[in-house]
Structure formats: structure tokens, C-alpha cells
Design an enzyme around this catalytic site. Structure first.
Site, PDB file in Angstrom:
ATOM      1  N   CYS A  45      24.872  32.975  45.528  1.00  0.00           N
ATOM      2  CA  CYS A  45      26.212  33.538  45.637  1.00  0.00           C
ATOM      3  C   CYS A  45      26.285  34.561  46.769  1.00  0.00           C
ATOM      4  O   CYS A  45      25.294  35.191  47.105  1.00  0.00           O
ATOM      5  CB  CYS A  45      26.584  34.268  44.356  1.00  0.00           C
ATOM      6  SG  CYS A  45      26.334  33.303  42.893  1.00  0.00           S
TER       7      CYS A  45
ATOM      8  N   ARG B  42      24.503  30.170  52.766  1.00  0.00           N
ATOM      9  CA  ARG B  42      23.604  30.506  51.662  1.00  0.00           C
ATOM     10  C   ARG B  42      23.619  29.426  50.587  1.00  0.00           C
ATOM     11  O   ARG B  42      22.765  29.425  49.706  1.00  0.00           O
ATOM     12  CB  ARG B  42      24.037  31.843  51.047  1.00  0.00           C
ATOM     13  CG  ARG B  42      23.929  33.012  52.005  1.00  0.00           C
ATOM     14  CD  ARG B  42      24.649  34.214  51.471  1.00  0.00           C
ATOM     15  NE  ARG B  42      24.046  34.709  50.261  1.00  0.00           N
ATOM     16  CZ  ARG B  42      23.287  35.801  50.178  1.00  0.00           C
ATOM     17  NH1 ARG B  42      23.046  36.495  51.256  1.00  0.00           N
ATOM     18  NH2 ARG B  42      22.788  36.183  49.043  1.00  0.00           N
TER      19      ARG B  42
ATOM     20  N   TRP C  68      27.249  29.997  43.457  1.00  0.00           N
ATOM     21  CA  TRP C  68      26.195  28.993  43.295  1.00  0.00           C
ATOM     22  C   TRP C  68      25.905  29.014  41.800  1.00  0.00           C
ATOM     23  O   TRP C  68      25.359  29.981  41.279  1.00  0.00           O
ATOM     24  CB  TRP C  68      24.975  29.418  44.111  1.00  0.00           C
ATOM     25  CG  TRP C  68      23.968  28.355  44.371  1.00  0.00           C
ATOM     26  CD1 TRP C  68      24.045  27.350  45.290  1.00  0.00           C
ATOM     27  CD2 TRP C  68      22.697  28.211  43.732  1.00  0.00           C
ATOM     28  NE1 TRP C  68      22.899  26.599  45.269  1.00  0.00           N
ATOM     29  CE2 TRP C  68      22.055  27.095  44.326  1.00  0.00           C
ATOM     30  CE3 TRP C  68      22.021  28.905  42.726  1.00  0.00           C
ATOM     31  CZ2 TRP C  68      20.792  26.667  43.938  1.00  0.00           C
ATOM     32  CZ3 TRP C  68      20.760  28.464  42.348  1.00  0.00           C
ATOM     33  CH2 TRP C  68      20.155  27.363  42.948  1.00  0.00           C
TER      34      TRP C  68
ATOM     35  N   ASN D 233      27.057  38.777  42.350  1.00  0.00           N
ATOM     36  CA  ASN D 233      25.902  38.015  42.817  1.00  0.00           C
ATOM     37  C   ASN D 233      24.733  38.471  41.942  1.00  0.00           C
ATOM     38  O   ASN D 233      24.452  39.661  41.892  1.00  0.00           O
ATOM     39  CB  ASN D 233      25.682  38.392  44.300  1.00  0.00           C
ATOM     40  CG  ASN D 233      24.523  37.680  44.928  1.00  0.00           C
ATOM     41  OD1 ASN D 233      23.932  36.809  44.323  1.00  0.00           O
ATOM     42  ND2 ASN D 233      24.209  38.059  46.155  1.00  0.00           N
ATOM     43  N   GLY D 234      24.095  37.569  41.212  1.00  0.00           N
ATOM     44  CA  GLY D 234      22.986  37.969  40.330  1.00  0.00           C
ATOM     45  C   GLY D 234      23.154  37.322  38.961  1.00  0.00           C
ATOM     46  O   GLY D 234      23.911  36.364  38.812  1.00  0.00           O
TER      47      GLY D 234
ATOM     48  N   GLU E 177       4.355  21.579  54.738  1.00  0.00           N
ATOM     49  CA  GLU E 177       5.597  22.032  55.369  1.00  0.00           C
ATOM     50  C   GLU E 177       6.415  20.831  55.860  1.00  0.00           C
ATOM     51  O   GLU E 177       7.632  20.776  55.664  1.00  0.00           O
ATOM     52  CB  GLU E 177       5.263  22.984  56.527  1.00  0.00           C
ATOM     53  CG  GLU E 177       6.449  23.488  57.330  1.00  0.00           C
ATOM     54  CD  GLU E 177       7.445  24.336  56.522  1.00  0.00           C
ATOM     55  OE1 GLU E 177       7.187  24.624  55.347  1.00  0.00           O
ATOM     56  OE2 GLU E 177       8.490  24.673  57.101  1.00  0.00           O
TER      57      GLU E 177
ATOM     58  N   LYS F 243      10.135  20.012  54.479  1.00  0.00           N
ATOM     59  CA  LYS F 243      11.311  19.912  55.359  1.00  0.00           C
ATOM     60  C   LYS F 243      11.989  18.558  55.168  1.00  0.00           C
ATOM     61  O   LYS F 243      13.209  18.478  55.062  1.00  0.00           O
ATOM     62  CB  LYS F 243      10.925  20.045  56.842  1.00  0.00           C
ATOM     63  CG  LYS F 243      10.504  21.388  57.345  1.00  0.00           C
ATOM     64  CD  LYS F 243      11.586  22.422  57.422  1.00  0.00           C
ATOM     65  CE  LYS F 243      11.531  23.300  56.206  1.00  0.00           C
ATOM     66  NZ  LYS F 243      10.922  24.617  56.400  1.00  0.00           N
TER      67      LYS F 243
ATOM     68  N   GLU G 225      13.759  18.318  51.777  1.00  0.00           N
ATOM     69  CA  GLU G 225      14.894  19.240  51.673  1.00  0.00           C
ATOM     70  C   GLU G 225      16.142  18.719  52.366  1.00  0.00           C
ATOM     71  O   GLU G 225      17.232  18.823  51.826  1.00  0.00           O
ATOM     72  CB  GLU G 225      14.538  20.586  52.331  1.00  0.00           C
ATOM     73  CG  GLU G 225      13.744  21.523  51.466  1.00  0.00           C
ATOM     74  CD  GLU G 225      13.441  22.829  52.193  1.00  0.00           C
ATOM     75  OE1 GLU G 225      12.796  22.785  53.259  1.00  0.00           O
ATOM     76  OE2 GLU G 225      13.859  23.877  51.710  1.00  0.00           O
TER      77      GLU G 225
ATOM     78  N   HIS H  54      -8.734   9.766  46.294  1.00  0.00           N
ATOM     79  CA  HIS H  54      -8.968  10.138  44.892  1.00  0.00           C
ATOM     80  C   HIS H  54      -7.747   9.861  44.019  1.00  0.00           C
ATOM     81  O   HIS H  54      -7.641  10.422  42.930  1.00  0.00           O
ATOM     82  CB  HIS H  54      -9.376  11.614  44.801  1.00  0.00           C
ATOM     83  CG  HIS H  54     -10.682  11.895  45.477  1.00  0.00           C
ATOM     84  ND1 HIS H  54     -11.880  11.408  45.018  1.00  0.00           N
ATOM     85  CD2 HIS H  54     -10.974  12.580  46.619  1.00  0.00           C
ATOM     86  CE1 HIS H  54     -12.851  11.787  45.824  1.00  0.00           C
ATOM     87  NE2 HIS H  54     -12.318  12.499  46.812  1.00  0.00           N
TER      88      HIS H  54
ATOM     89  N   LYS I  79      20.103  29.555  50.582  1.00  0.00           N
ATOM     90  CA  LYS I  79      19.284  30.172  51.623  1.00  0.00           C
ATOM     91  C   LYS I  79      18.434  31.297  51.066  1.00  0.00           C
ATOM     92  O   LYS I  79      17.291  31.469  51.438  1.00  0.00           O
ATOM     93  CB  LYS I  79      20.201  30.700  52.734  1.00  0.00           C
ATOM     94  CG  LYS I  79      19.466  31.342  53.881  1.00  0.00           C
ATOM     95  CD  LYS I  79      18.629  30.322  54.631  1.00  0.00           C
ATOM     96  CE  LYS I  79      17.796  30.921  55.738  1.00  0.00           C
ATOM     97  NZ  LYS I  79      16.684  30.012  56.105  1.00  0.00           N
TER      98      LYS I  79
HETATM   99  C1  F6R Z   1      12.288  26.020  52.979  1.00  0.00           C
HETATM  100  C2  F6R Z   1      12.859  27.297  52.689  1.00  0.00           C
HETATM  101  C3  F6R Z   1      12.489  27.980  51.401  1.00  0.00           C
HETATM  102  C4  F6R Z   1      12.191  29.462  51.665  1.00  0.00           C
HETATM  103  C5  F6R Z   1      11.914  30.204  50.345  1.00  0.00           C
HETATM  104  C6  F6R Z   1      11.551  31.664  50.564  1.00  0.00           C
HETATM  105  O1  F6R Z   1      12.781  25.471  54.161  1.00  0.00           O
HETATM  106  O2  F6R Z   1      13.611  27.815  53.453  1.00  0.00           O
HETATM  107  O3  F6R Z   1      11.408  27.352  50.800  1.00  0.00           O
HETATM  108  O4  F6R Z   1      11.094  29.544  52.515  1.00  0.00           O
HETATM  109  O5  F6R Z   1      13.037  30.137  49.508  1.00  0.00           O
HETATM  110  O6  F6R Z   1      12.582  32.354  51.205  1.00  0.00           O
HETATM  111  P1  F6R Z   1      12.328  33.739  51.910  1.00  0.00           P
HETATM  112  O7  F6R Z   1      11.458  33.497  53.087  1.00  0.00           O
HETATM  113  O8  F6R Z   1      13.705  34.212  52.299  1.00  0.00           O
HETATM  114  O9  F6R Z   1      11.672  34.641  50.918  1.00  0.00           O
END
Ligand code: F6R
Length: 609
Positions: free
Chosen positions: A2, A27, A75, A101-102, A486, A490, A493, A509, A604
Site C-alpha cells: 500500500c 509499489r 494491496w 499502510n500496514g 537470481e 527474475k 517474477e 541427484h 516493490k
Molecule cells: C526481486 C525483488 C525482491 C526484493 C525483496 C527485498 O526482484 O525485488 O525479491 O529483493 O523484496 O526487498 P528490499 O531490497 O527492498 O529489502
């Protein structure tokens, strides 16, 4: 997650709120809404809609005069995403409006108590409880102002909040409060902004007050007053933020994701800038607040983070071990905080976070500190909760990262760990000449990244082929294994392809059972001692009719090396290899018609558990 935004001043509020909400879109959200005080004898008007901001805009009156209001992107946590559950929420008389927010953790008990008093709830949200609590305080104590009513209400709340509240009977006034969720004020000329995110207000003012945990701020066009939960005044002067408003625009790129991938050249220059010391072949990291003696006393390093930040931490741990020969490992912050971790005096902790607001990472920092440990932050967002909680650290200076997936802050974090590794190593056994080799490797990075970005069309061609599959494996060894993690994160996601990462040595394995024409493999093959082993893994995959794409380096012999990366020092290799993986995921997502910047179900900044 949010986002909240608010304004009180002389300007028409609706366009300001909508612009702020647009800046918060990145976000992640599923509904949005605004509440304004309109008319000369102000009356509360609330507009809210499920879905994208356009749905909300369609419900707004064409002409409305109002100079005070609050807005929200939601959200969903409590209650499905629909018009009723969207914020703002009001009290029964619809005079008070709240955005939040929370999470209010004791919402069900509070709701039951208020319902027993005959109060009817409109929504399933935890937030609506807050509006009714404020109204209840005003009924019990008619002489109190809105700020006091908010304070008394919040004393009953268990959970996390960044809230904005207004009451039509106190025109041109907003009350803002935070605990565990970010909230800041923007100070203008006879006007005040409030937002959960700098991006929502930085276009209007760069004078910012970061609210502290437990702060309650009263905002009017004349200024702001901050008080604590004990009603004590807290003096807080605005600071000037250096954030460039351009970070919040796409600047001609089709997506923020692509823009941020391309920004890596400048970002690497910024993270390294002024921190490399050629004379002593080391890094200057004064922000870590460590003396040479402190540094020597460190026997172990532990790094905490979530998601991509955890993956960057895992590679960072290898970098530090390689250079400084200090035992080092990384752990997901949420796992760490819940396993009653042993905190040792000679262990140094790092917390990694782009946003600086990830709840689990912040809680892990607090857990270490509660037990007497020292935590240093590697954070992008200046002044964020984690940055402020840590005992020192370094900022990434990567600029605002708007796309939901992290790209530029991933590589910036890897570069930061190279600096940290060098810094510890040169305080121990790494020779001057070995240190110089690291310094030179880091200085080369911006040029190498520029060259890799020029190869983007080639990655787009590979992406066209990968996009046909619904499953994929990523494999690698050592740092390559974490890069595989990673790459697969990506891809899943933003393209929604089911992707899994394995240590190449683990493939036989078990996972090999699923390799076939329908499950391709992306293999990370750096030019190191394990090339032969990696090539035999590839052979095993091909023997099962699995298609293979190699992200390979230099002279690595492979007839599959479609995504070539230049030869480099082992500590900068992971940074370079991350580029093709990011671009691959981006182009696959485009190919599959996905919403690259705002993937489904993701936010985000994850400010709740
Ligand atoms: C992946 C991604 C998330 C963040 C994770 C931590 O692309 O963006 O996995 O890395 O939510 O977020 P921060 O770095 O803001 O603590």
C-alpha cells in the site's frame, strides 16, 4: 504494498493526489481511493475503486474545489480487493477518513468490541477499525482535537501503521502517524505533503521530514507539529533530499525495468565513486564506523536480506570470503529472526535492502541489536527505516528503483560487497598488488557493462526461444549457483515461467528427472577452475534432449554460448553475468505480453510480514 499520500495547502488537491498515487503505482496495488474536504463549509467526499487508477479517475467529479485530501493505493491483506475494501475508510457518520499502510494485528478484537457497541462496519478491512476508534474517542472526550483522538486510538492498536487521518470538522488539517511503516512529510510554502514514499512528493518539494517510530504529526498550511505517543513535542527540522525527480520517469524507455537495467553503468560509477583508494589498494568506507582494530577483531560475517537482496548477500558472502578469508554466509532475514539466532561478539552483521523498509529485514536487524550485535546496512533508500536502525553502513546511491523487480540495485549491492571484501582483505592478508588488481577490475566495470548492454539485441533473440517454454532450469556452481537463483527469480517474477535454480552438481541427484525437450536449462559457465565440470553438466542435460543456453565467459568452449560475457576478475564476474540474465527475463516477459514493471501479486516494498 500500500501507499499513502496527503496534501494540505492552497493548491487544488485532486490533481496532486492523483499524481502522487501514480508515483506510488510501482509499489503494486489492486485498488485506489481518495478523500477530500470540499466546499466552503468543508464536507468529506470519498471516491474509491478496485483496479487501476483509471477506474478511480473515471468516478471523480470534473470540477471540485478542495485543498486538503488524502489518497491510497491498496494491496489487499484483510479482505479481497474490491470497491468497498479500498481505502479511504470512514467512521459511521462519514466525517473522519483514514488511509493506512500496514496491518492492525488486533483488528478482530477491536472490531468485535466496537460491533458490540452497535457500530456497523462497511468493509472487511483492518483499517476501518481505525476510523471507528477515532470517532469513539471523540464521543467519549468531546473536547479533544483530532490529533489527540488519533493518539488515544493508536494506543489501543497492535501492529504496524503509516496512516493519514482527516476530519471535516477540523478543516485544512491532516494527522499523520507511523509505527513500523514508512511515512514522511514534504514541506512547501504554506503547504504540506505527506507520503509513504519520497517519489510521491519529490516533484513538489525536496524539503523532507522523516517521521520516527511512534511519531504523530499535525499538518496545516501553517506548518507541522510532531508529537510522540506520550504527547511530548519532538523537534524535527526538514532535510534536503538529493533525489533526482527524473528517477521517477521512464525517460523514453518502454519500461522502468529496461531503464533501470541501462542505468547500471552510471549506478556502478556512483557506488564505486570516491570509495576506491588506489594508493593503498583498498576501499574507503568511513560509514561502516569501524576502526582498523574493530576490523581485525571480526571473526565471522553474517549477511541478512530477503529475495534478491538475500541472493546478492549470498554472492557478497563469497566475495568477502574470497578476498578477506573471513568465514561469511548469508541467510534470508525472516528465517534468521525466527530461529532464535546465536549472536556472537566477534561476528559482524550486514543487512541488505533496496527499499530499507522490508519488514522482515528490519525485524532481523532489531533481533541482532537486541542481543548486543552490531549491524551495518547496505541500503539504497536514504533515510529509510533500516538505514536509520543500523549502526553504520553504506548507501548504494542507485537512485529510485521503480520497477518491482530489482536490477540495478542487485548489481550495485554486488559492487558494494566487492568494496567491503577489499576493505577487510587489505586490513588483513591481501597483498598490495592483489588489491590493485581488484581496484582495476572494479574500475573497468562501467565500460564492460556498456559493452554488454550493446549486446541486448542478441539476448532478445534468445528470449524469443525461451519464451515458448513453461518451465526452465538455471544451473551454476559457487557464485554461479546464486546467479542461477537470481536468473530464475527474475524470470518467474516477470514472465511467469516456472523456473528453478540448482547447484549444477545437484542436477544429477534428482532434478535431472524432469529434463526433457520441454524443460530447457540456462547454465552459468564462468571461466574458472570448474569449466570442465560445468560442461559435463551441460552434456548430461543435452543427453536427455534438454535444450541449453549458456551464459558463458571468455574462451569457455561451448557450442551453446549464445550469451557471451567478457573475461573478468572472479569478483566482478557475477556482476557482469547478471546482465544477460536480467535482459533475458525482460525480453521473455515482453515476448509473453506480461506487465513487466508491475508483475502480478508482487509489491516493490514488503512492509508487512
Ligand atoms: C526481486 C525483488 C525482491 C526484493 C525483496 C527485498 O526482484 O525485488 O525479491 O529483493 O523484496 O526487498 P528490499 O531490497 O527492498 O529489502
Amino acid at each position: 504494498m500500500c501507499g499513502v499520500v496527503g496534501y494540505v495547502g492552497q493548491q487544488q488537491v485532486l490533481p496532486l493526489l492523483l499524481e502522487g498515487l501514480r508515483r506510488l503505482e510501482y509499489r503494486g496495488y489492486d485498488s485506489s481511493g481518495v478523500a477530500i474536504q470540499r466546499g466552503s463549509k468543508p464536507q468529506l467526499a470519498v471516491f474509491k475503486r478496485q483496479g487501476k487508477l483509471e477506474n478511480l479517475v473515471a468516478t471523480l467529479p470534473a470540477k471540485v474545489r478542495a485543498t486538503c485530501g488524502i489518497g491510497h493505493t491498496r494491496w489487499a491483506t484483510h479482505g479481497e480487493p474490491n470497491d468497498v475494501n479500498a481505502h479511504p475508510h470512514t467512521d459511521a457518520a462519514a466525517q473522519i477518513a483514514v488511509v493506512h499502510n500496514g496491518i492492525v494485528e488486533n483488528a478482530s478484537e477491536l472490531r468485535a468490541r466496537l460491533q458490540a457497541k452497535g457500530i456497523e462496519f462497511q468493509s472487511e478491512t483492518d483499517t476501518e477499525v481505525l476510523a471507528h476508534l477515532v470517532a469513539e474517542q471523540q464521543t467519549l472526550l468531546p473536547e479533544i482535537d483530532l490529533t489527540t483522538a488519533v493518539r488515544l486510538s493508536l494506543k489501543q492498536v497492535v501492529g504496524a501503521y503509516g496512516i493519514l487521518v482527516m476530519d471535516e470538522r477540523e478543516p485544512q488539517t491532516l494527522v499523520a502517524a507511523r509505527l513500523g511503516s514508512p511515512l514522511l512529510l514534504g514541506v512547501g510554502d504554506k503547504e504540506l505533503f505527506a507520503a509513504s514514499d519520497l517519489g510521491a512528493l519529490v516533484r513538489h518539494t525536496q524539503q523532507v521530514v522523516y517521521l520516527e517510530e511512534g511519531d504523530i504529526a499535525t499538518l496545516t498550511p501553517k506548518g507541522y507539529v510532531i508529537t510522540t505517543m506520550d504527547a511530548q513535542i519532538r523537534q524535527a527540522l526538514p532535510v534536503t533530499v538529493a533525489e533526482d525527480a527524473e528517477s521517477f520517469d521512464k525517460n523514453g524507455f518502454a519500461h522502468f525495468t529496461l531503464k533501470e537495467i541501462h542505468e547500471q553503468v552510471d549506478v556502478l560509477q556512483r557506488v564505486l565513486g570516491g570509495r576506491l583508494d588506489e594508493r593503498f589498494a583498498t576501499a574507503r568506507l568511513d560509514g561502516l564506523n569501524l576502526s582498523a582494530k574493530d576490523r581485525l577483531g571480526v571473526r565471522r560475517i553474517k549477511i541478512l536480506g530477503c529475495g534478491s537482496a538475500f541472493i546478492a548477500a549470498s554472492i557478497g558472502a563469497r566475495t568477502i570470503e574470497r578476498l578477506a578469508r573471513i568465514p561469511c554466509d548469508a541467510e534470508p532475514a525472516a528465517e534468521f529472526r525466527y530461529r532464535n539466532p546465536i549472536i556472537e561478539e566477534d561476528t559482524l552483521y550486514f543487512a541488505v535492502s533496496q527499499s530499507g523498509e522490508t519488514f522482515d529485514t528490519l525485524a532481523a536487524v532489531q533481533e541482532v541489536q537486541r542481543k548486543g550485535g552490531t549491524v551495518l546496512g547496505i541500503v539504497n533508500n536514504v533515510g529509510s527505516s533500516i538505514a536509520r536502525a543500523c549502526d553504520g553502513g553504506l548507501y548504494l546511491h542507485a537512485g529510485a528503483e521503480i520497477a518491482v523487480v530489482s536490477t540495478k540495485t542487485f548489481t550495485a549491492t554486488l559492487a558494494a560487497f566487492c568494496l567491503i571484501g577489499l576493505y577487510f582483505a587489505r586490513g588483513r592478508d591481501l597483498s598490495h598488488s592483489e588489491g590493485i588488481a581488484v581496484v582495476q577490475a572494479l574500475q573497468l566495470l562501467p565500460k564492460q557493462v556498456t559493452q554488454l548492454l550493446e549486446q541486448a539485441p542478441g539476448y532478445a533473440t534468445v528470449a524469443k526461444q525461451v519464451a515458448r517454454f513453461d518451465h526452465a532450469y538455471f544451473v551454476g556452481r559457487n557464485e554461479g549457483y546464486y546467479l542461477a537463483m537470481e536468473g530464475s527469480l527474475k524470470l518467474k517474477e516477470i514472465s511467469y515461467i516456472h523456473a528453478e535454480a540448482y547447484a549444477a552438481s545437484e542436477l544429477k541427484h534428482g532434478p535431472l528427472a524432469l529434463v526433457s525437450e520441454t524443460t530447457p536449462t540456462i547454465a552459468l559457465v564462468p571461466e574458472d577452475d570448474l569449466v570442465a565440470k560445468n560442461l559435463s553438466t551441460i552434456a548430461e542435460v543435452k543427453a536427455r534432449k534438454g535444450q541449453v543456453w549458456v551464459v558463458g565467459q571468455g574462451a569457455v568452449p561451448s557450442d551453446n554460448a549464445q550469451m557471451q560475457v567478457m573475461s573478468a576478475h572472479p569478483i566482478t564476474t557475477p556482476i557482469l553475468m547478471a546482465l544477460p540474465l536480467q535482459l533475458l527475463a525482460y525480453y521473455v516477459a515482453l515476448e509473453r505480453g506480461c506487465d513487466v514493471d508491475q508483475p502480478r501479486n508482487l509489491a516493490k516494498s514488503v512492509t508487512v510480514e
